[in-house]
Design an enzyme around this catalytic site. Structure first.
Site, PDB file in Angstrom:
ATOM      1  N   LYS A  38       0.953  -1.068  -0.083  1.00 49.10           N
ATOM      2  CA  LYS A  38       0.184   0.116   0.011  1.00 49.10           C
ATOM      3  C   LYS A  38       0.838   1.248  -0.026  1.00 49.10           C
ATOM      4  CE  LYS A  38      -2.760   0.605   3.517  1.00 49.10           C
ATOM      5  NZ  LYS A  38      -3.418   1.636   3.474  1.00 49.10           N
ATOM      6  N   THR A  71      -8.419   8.112   7.922  1.00 46.12           N
ATOM      7  CA  THR A  71      -8.025   7.201   7.247  1.00 46.12           C
ATOM      8  C   THR A  71      -7.632   5.788   8.016  1.00 46.12           C
ATOM      9  OG1 THR A  71      -5.685   8.357   7.700  1.00 46.12           O
ATOM     10  CG2 THR A  71      -6.955   8.732   5.727  1.00 46.12           C
ATOM     11  N   GLY A  73      -7.689   2.374   9.662  1.00 46.64           N
ATOM     12  CA  GLY A  73      -8.294   1.307   9.200  1.00 46.64           C
ATOM     13  C   GLY A  73      -8.191   0.967   7.815  1.00 46.64           C
ATOM     14  N   THR A  74      -7.816   1.824   7.041  1.00 50.11           N
ATOM     15  CA  THR A  74      -7.953   1.592   5.690  1.00 50.11           C
ATOM     16  C   THR A  74      -7.169   0.152   5.279  1.00 50.11           C
ATOM     17  OG1 THR A  74      -5.781   3.103   5.405  1.00 50.11           O
ATOM     18  CG2 THR A  74      -8.000   3.975   4.933  1.00 50.11           C
ATOM     19  N   GLY A  75      -5.763  -0.059   5.841  1.00 43.10           N
ATOM     20  CA  GLY A  75      -5.226  -1.327   5.579  1.00 43.10           C
ATOM     21  C   GLY A  75      -5.977  -2.541   6.167  1.00 43.10           C
ATOM     22  N   CYS A  76      -6.639  -2.437   7.245  1.00 41.22           N
ATOM     23  CA  CYS A  76      -7.325  -3.758   7.632  1.00 41.22           C
ATOM     24  C   CYS A  76      -8.663  -3.719   6.853  1.00 41.22           C
ATOM     25  CB  CYS A  76      -7.872  -3.363   9.088  1.00 41.22           C
ATOM     26  SG  CYS A  76      -6.545  -3.419  10.463  1.00 41.22           S
TER      27      CYS A  76
END
Length: 137
Positions: A38, A71, A73-76
């Protein structure tokens, strides 16, 4: 992983798309079948994610950055959405594309919401509720 996580795994800082591409190859050489890095932490107007597939095919996913501090929690969210799309039978590149679109819409829907007083707020996961079987019971 995001830039910081990939950098920690490899013991070096990632600052460019070229760094991300090299890191994806290095992580694959460590045993990962496919790697998605990411690029939301890149210091650019464009967000770039790098997908290195099992066969060595590399895809770059590009989007304009959404102006928001929400933003967290975007990866989870991205990884969960990818897993769901894969479970539905999508091929990896399509699962990544669709998961990125889900995250993008959740970011857009919550861009101007203020939650809490400290740190980044969450994206808006409930931007497009759907009727489920439980709702029909």
């Amino acid at each position: 992983p995001n830039l910081d996580e990939a950098g920690m795994l490899l013991g070096r800082k990632l600052e460019t798309v070229a760094d991300m591409q090299q890191a994806a190859r290095a992580l694959q050489a460590m045993g990962a079948r496919a790697v998605l890095i990411k690029g939301g932490h890149l210091a650019e107007a464009e967000v770039v994610d790098v997908l290195l597939q099992e066969d060595g095919t590399e895809l770059l996913f590009r989007d304009t950055r959404i102006a928001t501090t929400n933003t967290h929690g975007t990866g989870c969210t991205l990884s969960s959405a990818m897993a769901c799309y894969l479970a539905l039978g999508e091929e990896l590149p399509d699962a990544v594309r669709m998961a990125r679109e889900f995250v993008r819409k959740a970011l857009e829907a919550g861009a101007n919401v203020r939650t809490g007083t400290v740190g980044n707020g969450p994206l808006n996961h409930g931007f497009a509720p759907r009727v489920t079987r439980m709702d029909r019971l």
